[in-house]
Design an enzyme around this catalytic site. Structure first.
Site, PDB file in Angstrom:
ATOM      1  N   GLY A  42       1.138  -1.276  -0.141  1.00 40.52           N
ATOM      2  CA  GLY A  42       0.032   0.339   0.087  1.00 40.52           C
ATOM      3  C   GLY A  42       0.699   1.419  -0.055  1.00 40.52           C
ATOM      4  N   GLY A  43       0.304   2.403   0.616  1.00 40.21           N
ATOM      5  CA  GLY A  43       1.301   3.235   1.309  1.00 40.21           C
ATOM      6  C   GLY A  43       2.173   3.050   1.295  1.00 40.21           C
TER       7      GLY A  43
ATOM      8  N   GLY B  58      22.628   8.259 -31.758  1.00 41.08           N
ATOM      9  CA  GLY B  58      22.563   9.467 -30.749  1.00 41.08           C
ATOM     10  C   GLY B  58      22.756   8.758 -29.756  1.00 41.08           C
ATOM     11  N   ALA B  59      22.770   7.298 -29.552  1.00 40.21           N
ATOM     12  CA  ALA B  59      24.090   6.680 -28.106  1.00 40.21           C
ATOM     13  C   ALA B  59      24.861   7.506 -27.215  1.00 40.21           C
ATOM     14  CB  ALA B  59      23.607   5.152 -28.274  1.00 40.21           C
TER      15      ALA B  59
END
Length: 513
Positions: free
Chosen positions: A169-170, A403-404
């Site tokens: 949960g939280g 681009g790498a």
């Protein structure tokens, strides 16, 4: 006076038993240590100083007014690890399942604030059933205040979460906000458990398959280390902290080094194939370069096409980012971009120089990567390296395409020293693909297309698939012989270690999250 002292001792003894002998016995039967036993392993012997042992909840609804919850289910305080101060909290599952109520949260918040005030790391040992439902909105308030302080402390002090039991949960969001998460094999973490999943989606799934350690280590990337048991998780925490400064105004600790700076790294010639299509294990390259060949890898099972971790060069801590040609040819994809960019930003936050080893064919193509946001995720790495002001030293081991090439700490993103090897290739794409595009007409018009294509590929390789064009333009500082790599990297780090770089004033940038 003696009576009062005896009363005090008895009260402390009772409180330190937590949920009592029976619950402790059950805890041990599950293969788990108690909160206090965990702190004894984590911290240097006899250094733990407890705070708020006598803290009590003030809830009255649902029968809580009739329940004693020793320490309100959490042990908090400070101690030392290798002689350095740390603040800690350890949730006690033997008390109300370690559930978080108002007082429980207040104790955690108190050590969070103290760690931030005194500039020391914070380690949280998580073992909790989640929010104490009986305390309602006060439990939610407690989580919110913890998350807020995790965020304020981010980049100021190292924060480490160790999951040694349930985290649901939280409760999962505090570990997600910290720098590193270590998980034992009997722990689990998820937003909602198998029963809720079945109700909502009709899917049947086990605790382990939904939120076990291996799931998070391999698939979600939510954790950084898996440990077989409590003890190993705590020893891992100690080792991790040995590479980290206490806060962002300090340098990382230096380590004794018996490994000569000029030790030959000739073995690199045997590790690295000249043929850029052949795989090899980049971890062998990393170990050959680092002091005593000692590499502390992080997130080993997640996005294994990229390797991250810590080591030392000449006794100075460095963060390593490296493509792994053994997996997917070392390509950058969504997960590896996220993995690298978060690590780069951590190192930059805590003054840890970056050593980047490059052998990358590009960003991963394909519909699933495009749909998943490879453009946005890939941009994170560009942003992280550009933003980083720590020393950035790069060795292009073999290929660096498209681009790498730019993304992997190139000169163009502020790399301080960029080196190549005789095997280095920098190009927009691989020779085969480039030849097919550039010489398309020549190949199609040739009486022997296959032979012509092979000849043109070899011509392209000889002219462009080498480190000399980039070196001539100053994009690479020097081409190293494999034997000299360690020496030159140590030299570069020594020169750059006191680097100062100034940026335009701003509140913060807008990273492509």
């Amino acid at each position: 006076m003696e009576e009062k002292i005896d009363d005090l001792k008895n009260r402390k003894r009772t409180l330190k038993l937590g949920g009592g002998e029976e619950r402790i016995k059950k805890h041990h039967q599950q293969g788990k240590l108690t909160a206090r036993e965990r702190l004894e392993i984590l911290l240097d012997k006899t250094t733990f100083v407890e705070q708020d042992l006598f803290a009590r909840h003030r809830a009255t609804d649902f029968g809580l007014d009739k329940q004693e919850l020793p320490g309100d289910g959490v042990v908090a305080g400070y101690g030392t690890i290798d002689g350095r101060l740390v603040y800690v909290f350890a949730q006690d599952f033997t008390v109300a399942g370690g559930s978080l109520g108002e007082t429980h949260a207040q104790k955690i918040v108190k050590v969070q604030e103290a760690a931030l005030k005194y500039g020391v790391p914070l380690v949280g040992l998580n073992d909790s059933g989640g929010a104490r439902i009986q305390e309602g909105i006060d439990s939610l308030k407690g989580y919110g205040e913890i998350f807020y302080r995790n965020t304020i402390a981010s980049g100021v002090i190292p924060q480490i979460s160790v999951l040694l039991g349930p985290c649901a949960g939280g409760a999962v969001y505090s570990p997600a906000l910290t720098d590193f998460t270590i998980m034992s094999k009997i722990a689990y973490m998820f937003i909602t458990g198998p029963q809720v999943v079945k109700t909502v989606t009709q899917e049947e799934i086990s605790l382990e398959d939904l939120g076990g350690a291996e799931v998070h280590a391999q698939h979600s990337g939510n954790i950084h280390f898996v440990a077989p048991d409590d003890k190993e998780a705590l020893l891992l925490t100690r080792r991790l902290l040995s590479f980290l400064p206490s806060n962002n105004s300090e340098d990382p600790p230096t380590k004794e080094n018996s490994d000569p700076l000029d030790r030959s790294t000739q073995y690199l010639q045997e590790i690295i194939p000249v043929d850029s299509t052949k795989g090899y294990n980049m971890k062998e390259v990393i170990k050959e370069i680092l002091d005593n060949k000692n590499f502390f890898e992080i997130q080993e099972s997640f996005a294994p096409n990229l390797v991250i971790g810590f080591g030392t060069l000449g006794g100075r801590v460095v963060g390593i980012v490296a493509n792994q040609p053994q997996y997917l040819a070392g390509v950058l994809d969504i997960d590896s971009s996220d993995k690298a960019s978060r690590f780069v930003r951590f190192c930059d936050s805590f003054n840890i120089p970056l050593l980047t080893l490059v052998d990358v064919p590009g960003y991963m193509p394909g519909r699933m990567q495009e749909y998943g946001g490879i453009v946005r995720h890939g941009a994170k790495l560009l942003y992280a390296y550009s933003e980083a002001t720590v020393p950035k030293i790069t060795l292009i081991v073999r290929k660096a395409y498209g681009g790498a090439y730019i993304a992997m700490s190139s000169r163009h993103l502020g790399g301080d020293y960029v080196f190549g090897l005789p095997t280095t290739e920098i190009a927009v794409m691989g020779p085969e693909g480039a030849a097919d595009i550039i010489f398309k007409k020549e190949i199609e018009g040739s009486p022997n297309p296959g032979e012509t294509r092979s000849s043109l590929i070899e011509n392209y390789k000889s002219r462009y698939a080498n480190p000399y064009v980039a070196t001539a333009r100053g994009y690479i500082d020097d081409i190293l012989e494999p034997t000299d790599v360690r020496w030159r990297l140590c030299q570069a780090l020594l020169v750059a270690v006191n680097k100062r770089e100034f940026r335009p004033p701003r509140k913060h940038g807008n990273m492509p999250l």
